[in-house]
Design a protein around this motif. Structure first.
Motif, PDB file in Angstrom:
ATOM      1  N   GLU A 152      13.351  -7.852  13.117  1.00  0.00           N
ATOM      2  CA  GLU A 152      12.111  -8.584  13.364  1.00  0.00           C
ATOM      3  C   GLU A 152      11.312  -8.044  14.534  1.00  0.00           C
ATOM      4  OE1 GLU A 152      15.020  -9.950  12.916  1.00  0.00           O
ATOM      5  OE2 GLU A 152      14.885 -11.481  11.349  1.00  0.00           O
ATOM      6  N   ASP A 153      12.008  -7.663  15.612  1.00  0.00           N
ATOM      7  CA  ASP A 153      11.289  -7.324  16.837  1.00  0.00           C
ATOM      8  C   ASP A 153      11.037  -5.839  16.993  1.00  0.00           C
ATOM      9  OD1 ASP A 153      11.173  -9.984  17.489  1.00  0.00           O
ATOM     10  OD2 ASP A 153      13.152  -9.941  18.429  1.00  0.00           O
ATOM     11  N   SER A 154      11.398  -5.042  15.977  1.00  0.00           N
ATOM     12  CA  SER A 154      11.092  -3.616  16.058  1.00  0.00           C
ATOM     13  C   SER A 154       9.615  -3.405  15.741  1.00  0.00           C
ATOM     14  CB  SER A 154      11.912  -2.845  15.037  1.00  0.00           C
ATOM     15  OG  SER A 154      13.265  -3.158  15.170  1.00  0.00           O
ATOM     16  N   TYR A 155       9.130  -2.225  16.145  1.00  0.00           N
ATOM     17  CA  TYR A 155       7.778  -1.855  15.755  1.00  0.00           C
ATOM     18  C   TYR A 155       7.856  -0.912  14.555  1.00  0.00           C
ATOM     19  CZ  TYR A 155       5.671  -4.147  19.711  1.00  0.00           C
ATOM     20  OH  TYR A 155       5.226  -5.095  20.575  1.00  0.00           O
ATOM     21  N   PRO A 156       6.809  -0.904  13.724  1.00  0.00           N
ATOM     22  CA  PRO A 156       6.862  -0.088  12.502  1.00  0.00           C
ATOM     23  C   PRO A 156       7.247   1.364  12.758  1.00  0.00           C
ATOM     24  CG  PRO A 156       4.953  -1.517  12.431  1.00  0.00           C
ATOM     25  CD  PRO A 156       5.593  -1.715  13.779  1.00  0.00           C
ATOM     26  N   ASP A 157       6.770   1.954  13.862  1.00  0.00           N
ATOM     27  CA  ASP A 157       7.053   3.373  14.059  1.00  0.00           C
ATOM     28  C   ASP A 157       8.511   3.639  14.435  1.00  0.00           C
ATOM     29  OD1 ASP A 157       7.032   2.422  16.610  1.00  0.00           O
ATOM     30  OD2 ASP A 157       5.448   3.725  17.361  1.00  0.00           O
ATOM     31  N   GLN A 158       9.285   2.581  14.608  1.00  0.00           N
ATOM     32  CA  GLN A 158      10.708   2.776  14.884  1.00  0.00           C
ATOM     33  C   GLN A 158      11.537   2.754  13.605  1.00  0.00           C
ATOM     34  OE1 GLN A 158      10.870  -0.631  17.485  1.00  0.00           O
ATOM     35  NE2 GLN A 158      10.986   0.649  19.296  1.00  0.00           N
ATOM     36  N   LEU A 159      10.855   2.554  12.475  1.00  0.00           N
ATOM     37  CA  LEU A 159      11.555   2.400  11.198  1.00  0.00           C
ATOM     38  C   LEU A 159      11.349   3.636  10.317  1.00  0.00           C
ATOM     39  CD1 LEU A 159      11.845  -0.484  12.124  1.00  0.00           C
ATOM     40  CD2 LEU A 159      10.909  -1.258   9.970  1.00  0.00           C
ATOM     41  N   SER A 160      12.306   3.861   9.417  1.00  0.00           N
ATOM     42  CA  SER A 160      12.156   4.954   8.459  1.00  0.00           C
ATOM     43  C   SER A 160      11.135   4.553   7.396  1.00  0.00           C
ATOM     44  CB  SER A 160      13.491   5.230   7.789  1.00  0.00           C
ATOM     45  OG  SER A 160      13.829   4.154   6.948  1.00  0.00           O
ATOM     46  N   GLY A 161      10.707   5.557   6.610  1.00  0.00           N
ATOM     47  CA  GLY A 161       9.701   5.284   5.585  1.00  0.00           C
ATOM     48  C   GLY A 161      10.111   4.181   4.618  1.00  0.00           C
TER      49      GLY A 161
ATOM     50  N   PHE B 178       0.812  -1.216   0.000  1.00  0.00           N
ATOM     51  CA  PHE B 178       0.000   0.000   0.000  1.00  0.00           C
ATOM     52  C   PHE B 178       0.844   1.265   0.000  1.00  0.00           C
ATOM     53  CE2 PHE B 178      -2.428  -3.413   1.727  1.00  0.00           C
ATOM     54  CZ  PHE B 178      -3.689  -3.239   1.187  1.00  0.00           C
ATOM     55  N   GLN B 179       0.223   2.333  -0.476  1.00  0.00           N
ATOM     56  CA  GLN B 179       0.924   3.610  -0.585  1.00  0.00           C
ATOM     57  C   GLN B 179       1.435   4.094   0.769  1.00  0.00           C
ATOM     58  OE1 GLN B 179      -1.386   6.769  -2.290  1.00  0.00           O
ATOM     59  NE2 GLN B 179       0.367   8.130  -2.382  1.00  0.00           N
ATOM     60  N   LYS B 180       0.526   4.077   1.759  1.00  0.00           N
ATOM     61  CA  LYS B 180       0.955   4.557   3.076  1.00  0.00           C
ATOM     62  C   LYS B 180       1.371   3.387   3.962  1.00  0.00           C
ATOM     63  CE  LYS B 180      -1.928   8.613   2.722  1.00  0.00           C
ATOM     64  NZ  LYS B 180      -3.373   8.885   2.863  1.00  0.00           N
ATOM     65  N   PHE B 181       1.883   2.361   3.354  1.00  0.00           N
ATOM     66  CA  PHE B 181       2.443   1.180   4.002  1.00  0.00           C
ATOM     67  C   PHE B 181       1.383   0.309   4.670  1.00  0.00           C
ATOM     68  CE2 PHE B 181       5.715   4.645   5.068  1.00  0.00           C
ATOM     69  CZ  PHE B 181       6.115   4.725   3.741  1.00  0.00           C
ATOM     70  N   ALA B 182       0.444   0.958   5.418  1.00  0.00           N
ATOM     71  CA  ALA B 182      -0.633   0.231   6.092  1.00  0.00           C
ATOM     72  C   ALA B 182      -0.105  -0.908   6.952  1.00  0.00           C
ATOM     73  CB  ALA B 182      -1.656  -0.298   5.075  1.00  0.00           C
ATOM     74  N   LEU B 183       0.980  -0.633   7.685  1.00  0.00           N
ATOM     75  CA  LEU B 183       1.481  -1.636   8.628  1.00  0.00           C
ATOM     76  C   LEU B 183       0.656  -1.559   9.898  1.00  0.00           C
ATOM     77  CD1 LEU B 183       5.305  -1.106   8.158  1.00  0.00           C
ATOM     78  CD2 LEU B 183       3.822  -2.770   7.055  1.00  0.00           C
ATOM     79  N   PHE B 184       0.537  -2.700  10.580  1.00  0.00           N
ATOM     80  CA  PHE B 184      -0.233  -2.715  11.814  1.00  0.00           C
ATOM     81  C   PHE B 184       0.656  -2.207  12.955  1.00  0.00           C
ATOM     82  CE2 PHE B 184      -2.148  -6.490   9.492  1.00  0.00           C
ATOM     83  CZ  PHE B 184      -3.088  -5.700   8.884  1.00  0.00           C
TER      84      PHE B 184
ATOM     85  N   PHE C 100       5.734   3.323  -3.872  1.00  0.00           N
ATOM     86  CA  PHE C 100       6.941   4.094  -3.579  1.00  0.00           C
ATOM     87  C   PHE C 100       6.676   5.596  -3.575  1.00  0.00           C
ATOM     88  CE2 PHE C 100       9.203   0.386  -5.875  1.00  0.00           C
ATOM     89  CZ  PHE C 100       9.041  -0.391  -4.750  1.00  0.00           C
ATOM     90  N   SER C 101       5.428   6.002  -3.763  1.00  0.00           N
ATOM     91  CA  SER C 101       5.138   7.430  -3.921  1.00  0.00           C
ATOM     92  C   SER C 101       5.405   8.235  -2.655  1.00  0.00           C
ATOM     93  CB  SER C 101       3.687   7.621  -4.339  1.00  0.00           C
ATOM     94  OG  SER C 101       3.463   6.990  -5.566  1.00  0.00           O
TER      95      SER C 101
ATOM     96  N   ILE D 171      15.521   7.227  -2.129  1.00  0.00           N
ATOM     97  CA  ILE D 171      15.116   5.931  -1.597  1.00  0.00           C
ATOM     98  C   ILE D 171      14.166   5.248  -2.574  1.00  0.00           C
ATOM     99  CG2 ILE D 171      13.831   4.838   0.270  1.00  0.00           C
ATOM    100  CD1 ILE D 171      14.951   7.125   2.046  1.00  0.00           C
ATOM    101  N   ARG D 172      13.365   6.086  -3.224  1.00  0.00           N
ATOM    102  CA  ARG D 172      12.430   5.529  -4.196  1.00  0.00           C
ATOM    103  C   ARG D 172      13.187   4.809  -5.310  1.00  0.00           C
ATOM    104  NH1 ARG D 172       8.180   9.094  -7.603  1.00  0.00           N
ATOM    105  NH2 ARG D 172       7.811  10.055  -5.588  1.00  0.00           N
TER     106      ARG D 172
END
Lengths: 277, 399
Positions: B157-166, B111-117, B191-192, B198-199
C-alpha cells in the motif's frame, strides 16, 4: 521620404495620466497592501537583536536544508552583521520576500490559466517576453507616478520584472504532465479542479519551484534598481556608493546582497528537491 | 442482456468532421477522404453489442482504430456520430455532469502504460476514483485495500509506483480500475507492455477475477493469441471498420474474409481449440449388459472398444473386443473385464495438452465433466483434422 514620427511616447503618457486619474483608489489600495506587507515582514525580521535573529535564520536554513547550508547561513549572516549592514539586509530581504510573495500570488493562477487555455497562452507569451526584455528601469517611472516614491513602486517594478518565470514554468509544468495521466484522471470522472489539485499541480510542483526560484533571484536583482526611487536597504547602500564612487562600501553592500542571494537560492532549490518524487 | 450497444459509432479526426462524415456516407473510402480532405477516419460506423459478464476483445493491428473505439465507450474521445447505449441509456447525449457520474460509477479503465500517478502511493492511486467521488477516508481506504488484495498486492500500500515492477504496476492499475466496483472495465492493451510470462499470468488472473466478479470487460489487444485466450467474443478491426465479430472458434473456423484469414493463419490452433471442439460421440454400453451384446455392438459400429457407463452416464471404464470374447468363452461379466484405468481429460483441455496422454494410450481419450459423466472421446483423426483447420463434423455431438 519623411514620415512623421509616431507619437508613441505621447500615447503612453496619455494612458498613464488616464490611469492615474481613473484608478487612483485602486492604486492607493495596492499601495497600502504592499506597503503593510513589506513593513510587516521587515518588523518580523527585526523582531529581536541581530544576533538572535541571525541564529533563528540559521536554524531555519539548517532545518530546510542540510547542515552545510546552515553553516553558510551562520557565517554569511555574521559577516553581514559584522560589516554593519544587518538592518539594511533585513529591509532588503523583506522587499524581496514581499515581491516574491506577490509574484507567486499573481504568477501561479496566471500560469494555470495559460495551461488551461491556448488563447491565454498565445496572448500572454509575447506580453511576458516584453516584460522580461524591457529594461527594468523603465518600469520605475510609471510605478512612481502611480505609487509615489518609496518602497512600494520598487516592489511593483520587481513584480513586473520577476513574475514571468513563475507564470511560464507553472504553465510548462502543468503542460508537461503526461497525457495518459490526464486521460486516466478524466476516465475516473475527475472535475477540472480535482484534476488540477490532485494531479497537475502536484506533478508540476518541481517545475513551478524552479520558476519561483528564478522569480526570487530576479526580484533580488531589482533591489539596486529600485533603490533609485527610494526603496531602502542594501540596494540604497550600493547606489549611494556608486554615486559617491566609494568602491569599498559598494563592495561590502554588494557582498551582503550576494550572501542573501546564495542563501535564498540554495533554500528554494532545496525545497524544490524535497518536493521531487 | 446486452450492457453496451453501439450503433454506427463513428469518429473522424480533422477540422470539419461533419463534412467528412457526409462523404463517408456517400461511400468515399478512408484513403480518398484522407487524401482529398485531410480527415482521418478513426472508427467507421462500428455496430456491436456487448453482453453483461462477457470479455469482449477488440483486436486489430496498430492504426486499426481499436484504441479510438475503446475511448469512444467512455467518451474520452467524442464520437462524431452514432449512438452508444449503456444499459439502454445514450452515453453520447450525456452532459458533463452525467458523464462524470457515468465514469465514476459505471465504467473503469486500465491503461497500456499503466498511467499510475507517480506522486501518489499505491493505496492513494487505487483510492483516486473513490476520493474524487467524495467517499470518506475510512471507507475508501477499506475499499481500496480490498481491491489491492484482489490483485495480490496486499502489503504494498505505501510503496510508490516507481518502486514496483511492470507487472505489479499493472496490478495497481487493475486494482484502481476495480476499486469503485464498476459494471464495465475497459482495458486498453493492458498487458501489452508486460513480459510474455508475466502477461500470461495476468491473463490467467484476469480470467479468474472475471469468473468470480462477473464484470463485463472490454479488452483491446493487437495480439491474436491473447484475444483467443481470454475473449468470449472478438471484434476484429481493420482501418476503423469492424471486419468480423464472433467467438474465437467462429473467427478461426469461419473467417469472414481474406484479411481475417491472413490474420489467423499463424495461429497455433492447438493452444486455442479444446477437447470439447474435437471430441466425437463415443460408443457406450451399460455395465449390466452381457459380453454378447457388447460384441454385437462392436461389430455393428465397427469399433474395437466400448465405453462403459452406469445409468447416470458416469464413465466406469472401457472394454475391448478381446476382453469381451474372452468373457464370452469363460462366462464372465462385463464388470470382470472392465479396464478402469483409462486416460480421462476435461472438456476445456487445450489440444496441445492432449498429445502426451494420447501417445501413451491404446484407447481413445475419454472426455468427462466434473461429475465424471462421459461427454465424448477423442480420436487422433479428429485432432489432426482440427489442427489442419477443418471443422470436425461430429464436434460436440455427444451431449
Amino acid at each position: 521620404m519623411n514620415l512623421p514620427k509616431l507619437p508613441l511616447g505621447d500615447w503612453i503618457e496619455t494612458l498613464e495620466a488616464w490611469l492615474e486619474n481613473h484608478f487612483d483608489p485602486l492604486f492607493e489600495l495596492i499601495r497600502v497592501i504592499i506597503g503593510s506587507v513589506v513593513d510587516f515582514l521587515a518588523s518580523v525580521l527585526m523582531l529581536g537583536p541581530s544576533l538572535v535573529m541571525l541564529l533563528v535564520l540559521t536554524l531555519i536554513a539548517w532545518l530546510i536544508g542540510k547542515w552545510r547550508i546552515g553553516i553558510f547561513a551562520l557565517i554569511g549572516l555574521l559577516l553581514i552583521d559584522n560589516l554593519g549592514y544587518w538592518e539594511h539586509a533585513m529591509e532588503t530581504l523583506a522587499i524581496v520576500l514581499a515581491a516574491s510573495l506577490f509574484s507567486i500570488l499573481v504568477g501561479v493562477p496566471v500560469g494555470i490559466l495559460c495551461a488551461r487555455s491556448r488563447v491565454a497562452q498565445n496572448v500572454l507569451t509575447p506580453v511576458l517576453d516584453f516584460m522580461q526584455t524591457m529594461p527594468a528601469f523603465v518600469y520605475l517611472l510609471p510605478a512612481v507616478s502611480f505609487f509615489s516614491l518609496g518602497v512600494v513602486p520598487g516592489v511593483i517594478a520587481s513584480i513586473i520584472f520577476a513574475v514571468p518565470p513563475t507564470i511560464r514554468l507553472t504553465n510548462l509544468g502543468i503542460r508537461q504532465v503526461p497525457a495518459e495521466l490526464v486521460e486516466a484522471a478524466n476516465a475516473f470522472g475527475s472535475t477540472p479542479n480535482q484534476k488540477l489539485l490532485k494531479l497537475q499541480l502536484p506533478m508540476a510542483l518541481p517545475t513551478m519551484m524552479a520558476g519561483i526560484n528564478q522569480t526570487i533571484m530576479l526580484s533580488l536583482s531589482m533591489v539596486v534598481i529600485s533603490s533609485m526611487i527610494g526603496a531602502q536597504g542594501l540596494g540604497a547602500d550600493v547606489y549611494r556608493a556608486v554615486t559617491q564612487t566609494k568602491t569599498g562600501q559598494g563592495f561590502e553592500a554588494g557582498l551582503a546582497i550576494v550572501v542573501l542571494a546564495i542563501l535564498l537560492d540554495r533554500l528554494t532549490s532545496r525545497v524544490m528537491k524535497k518536493n521531487k518524487r | 442482456m446486452s450492457i453496451i450497444e453501439a450503433r454506427q459509432l463513428t469518429k473522424i479526426f480533422g477540422g470539419d468532421p461533419d463534412k467528412a462524415l457526409q462523404l463517408l456516407q456517400q461511400g468515399w473510402t478512408k484513403e480518398r477522404i484522407l487524401k482529398e480532405t485531410k480527415h482521418t477516419i478513426g472508427v467507421n460506423q462500428a455496430s456491436f453489442t456487448i453482453e453483461a459478464g462477457q470479455i469482449f476483445v477488440i483486436m486489430g493491428l496498430s492504426g486499426s482504430g481499436k484504441s479510438t473505439l475503446i475511448r469512444l465507450l467512455n467518451r474520452l474521445i467524442e464520437p462524431t456520430s452514432g449512438q452508444l447505449l449503456f444499459e439502454g441509456r445514450d452515453v453520447v447525449t450525456m452532459n458533463a455532469q452525467e458523464l462524470r457520474q457515468f465514469r465514476r460509477k459505471k465504467i473503469g479503465m486500465v491503461f497500456q502504460k499503466f498511467a499510475l500517478f507517480p506522486h501518489r502511493t499505491v493505496l492513494q492511486n487505487v483510492e483516486y476514483g473513490l476520493e474524487i467521488q467524495g467517499i470518506d477516508k475510512t471507507t475508501r481506504k477499506q475499499m481500496a485495500q480490498q481491491s489491492l488484495e484482489l490483485v495480490g498486492l496486499k502489503g504494498w500500500e505505501d510503496s510508490y509506483p516507481d518502486q514496483l515492477s511492470g507487472g505489479m504496476q499493472q496490478r495497481v492499475g487493475l486494482a484502481r480500475g476495480l476499486a469503485n466496483d464498476p459494471d464495465v472495465l475497459l482495458m486498453d492493451e493492458a498487458f501489452s507492455a508486460l513480459d510474455p510470462l508475466i502477461r500470461k499470468d495476468m491473463q490467467d488472473e484476469l480470467l479468474q477475477l472475471q469468473s468470480t466478479m462477473q464484470k463485463t470487460i472490454v479488452f483491446i489487444t493487437h495480439d491474436l493469441d491473447e484475444a483467443l485466450r481470454i475473449g468470449d467474443r472478438i471484434a476484429l478491426m481493420k482501418d476503423g471498420v469492424i471486419v468480423q465479430i464472433g467467438t474465437p472458434e467462429e473467427i478461426l473456423m469461419e473467417p469472414a474474409n481474406q484479411y481475417v484469414e491472413r490474420f489467423i493463419e499463424d495461429v497455433d490452433l492447438s493452444k486455442v481449440l479444446t477437447a470439447a471442439h474435437v471430441m466425437i460421440r463415443p460408443e457406450t454400453i451399460r455395465l449390466e449388459r452381457g459380453p454378447r451384446v457388447a460384441l454385437q455392438l462392436m461389430r455393428e459400429q465397427g469399433v474395437s472398444s466400448l465405453y462403459v457407463t452406469d445409468k447416470g452416464k458416469k464413465l466406469l471404464g472401457v472394454i475391448t473386443a478381446e476382453g469381451a470374447s474372452a468373457a464370452l468363452k469363460e462366462g464372465l461379466l462385463l464388470e470382470d473385464i472392465l479396464v478402469r484405468d483409462i486416460p480421462k481429460v476435461a472438456p476445456d483441455t487445450f489440444l496441445h495438452e492432449l498429445f502426451d496422454p494420447m501417445s501413451s494410450s491404446h484407447v481413445p481419450l475419454a472426455v468427462i465433466d466434473e461429475a465424471e459423466r462421459l461427454l465424448g472421446i477423442i480420436i487422433r483423426g479428429s485432432v489432426l483434422a482440427a489442427l489442419a483447420g477443418n471443422t470436425v463434423p461430429e464436434a460436440g455431438a455427444a451431449r
